[in-house]
Enzyme design. Structure first.
Site, PDB file in Angstrom:
ATOM      1  CE  LYS A  14      -0.376  -0.226   5.012  1.00  0.00           C
ATOM      2  NZ  LYS A  14      -1.014  -0.980   6.081  1.00  0.00           N
ATOM      3  CE1 TYR A  73      12.795  32.305   3.987  1.00  0.00           C
ATOM      4  CE2 TYR A  73      12.993  29.922   3.758  1.00  0.00           C
ATOM      5  CZ  TYR A  73      12.762  31.172   3.201  1.00  0.00           C
ATOM      6  OH  TYR A  73      12.493  31.279   1.872  1.00  0.00           O
TER       7      TYR A  73
END
Ligand SMILES: *Cc1c(COP(=O)(O)O)cnc(C)c1O
Length: 363
Positions: free
Chosen positions: A35, A255
């Protein structure tokens, strides 16, 4: 030349881990969990690589299964979430898919109209996860009811554990006991065990095992550092240093200026970021591997880049390969740094990161 950021996928390691699974469960059938695009590794390639070995495959929902059928995969495929509406019943017949039945509404959809081919079912028992599955007082009713229905070829029994990765936790044995008590006397095929249960709870192996994360080389236990159960990493996430610069003391990086150099140091910029699935929450100090040596992440992870401290790596230069996780740097460790589990990191590697397949046995 494209951006040199790749997820290397070692299909020999995948097969090696399958063989380990086989050693743990020599008398069982194996249903490989593919999956979420084989936990981010690429379901088609994984299915082909395991085709000679595995007894069956499972995916979450029908689109994942149809893609595998269209790629020529003919193994039994189970849909772990079954069907979402009645239209999918005919598709499941057409593509020869097995269904997990999770609740009464799914059972009723299956019974509503005659279908072109009787389907094989896995009837899910809620042994304590309390998410999906039939409870103890309704399970046998639905087993007998569905077994007698003309749309049904066979009903198999399954449950899923909530705490199998904690070998000291008694909950797994309690879930197993409740399942056994409820299903006592039923003549059917059983499946209980995910990777952690396969390795830590031998009595749960029964008829079919359902390995997922162990196939991808991840050890699901907290003690993975001491004992990795011979599993080999399948995915290695790599990029390169694209720039270096020297910082003076007190200069900040990135940042928010969230990391500040204490002394003069050299910084490397690596071309990978959160848009690739390298989590933004990773803190300063998270290791990366450069020429086999560890270097710490410093400053914020940005969309396309990270910065690492090259102190002590005087030879490191632009173009050097950087490993974010995989071979030589366990994804389990990076998951711990991120406060999550390896499953999330592996399935989170985004589409823009090309998968490069290594398959020595096919050469
Ligand atoms: C995903 C899944 C598994 C595999 O779990 P791992 O922990 O990855 O081994 C097993 N059973 C079910 C029902 C699943 O959804």
């Amino acid at each position: 030349m494209t951006r040199p950021t790749f997820a290397h996928v070692d299909l020999d390691a995948l097969r090696h881990n399958f063989n380990i699974t086989r050693q743990f469960s020599p008398d069982q059938k194996i249903m490989a969990m593919l999956k979420a695009d084989a936990y981010g590794h690429g379901a088609e390639r994984a299915a082909v690589a395991l085709n000679d070995k595995t007894d069956a495959i499972a995916v979450a929902f029908i689109d994942e299964a149809i893609a595998l059928r269209k790629a020529g995969i003919s193994k039994p495929i189970t849909l772990l979430q079954g069907i979402f509406d009645q239209k999918e019943i005919e598709q499941a017949c057409e593509y020869q898919l097995d269904l997990v039945i999770l609740h009464a509404e799914q059972a009723r959809m299956l019974e509503a109209e005659p279908c072109s081919r009787p389907l094989r079912l896995w009837l899910k028992f809620d042994s304590g996860m309390h998410r999906l599955g039939f409870s103890a007082d309704e399970y046998v009713y639905w087993f007998e009811h569905l077994s007698a229905h003309p749309n049904v070829a066979e009903v198999r029994l399954m449950t899923h554990f909530s705490c199998a990765d904690e070998p000291e936790n008694p909950v797994t044995a309690e879930q197993e006991a409740l399942f056994d008590k409820t299903t006592q006397g039923l003549k059917a095929t059983y499946s209980l065990a995910n990777s952690a249960a396969i390795m830590a709870w031998p009595s749960t192996r029964r008829d079919w095992v359902r390995p997922g994360i162990m196939l991808y080389g991840v050890c699901p236990f907290a003690d993975w550092r001491e004992d990795h159960r011979n599993l080999r990493p399948v995915m290695t996430l790599k990029s390169v240093i694209i720039s270096t610069r020297t910082l003076a003391p007190d200069e900040a990086v990135g940042y928010g200026g969230s990391w500040v150099a204490k002394e003069q140091c050299r910084i490397g910029v690596v071309s990978i970021g959160y848009a690739d699935g390298y989590p933004r929450c990773l803190p300063n100090g998270t290791p990366v591997l450069i020429s086999g040596q560890r270097a710490p992440l410093v400053g914020r992870v940005t969309m396309d880049m990270i910065t690492v401290d090259l102190s002590g790596l005087d030879d490191a230069q632009v173009g050097d390969e950087v490993t974010l996780w995989g071979e030589g740097l366990a994804v389990e460790e990076i998951a711990e740094c991120a406060g999550t589990i390896a499953y999330e990191l592996l399935t989170g590697v985004s589409k823009r990161v090309p998968r490069l397949y290594h398959d020595r046995s096919s050469h």
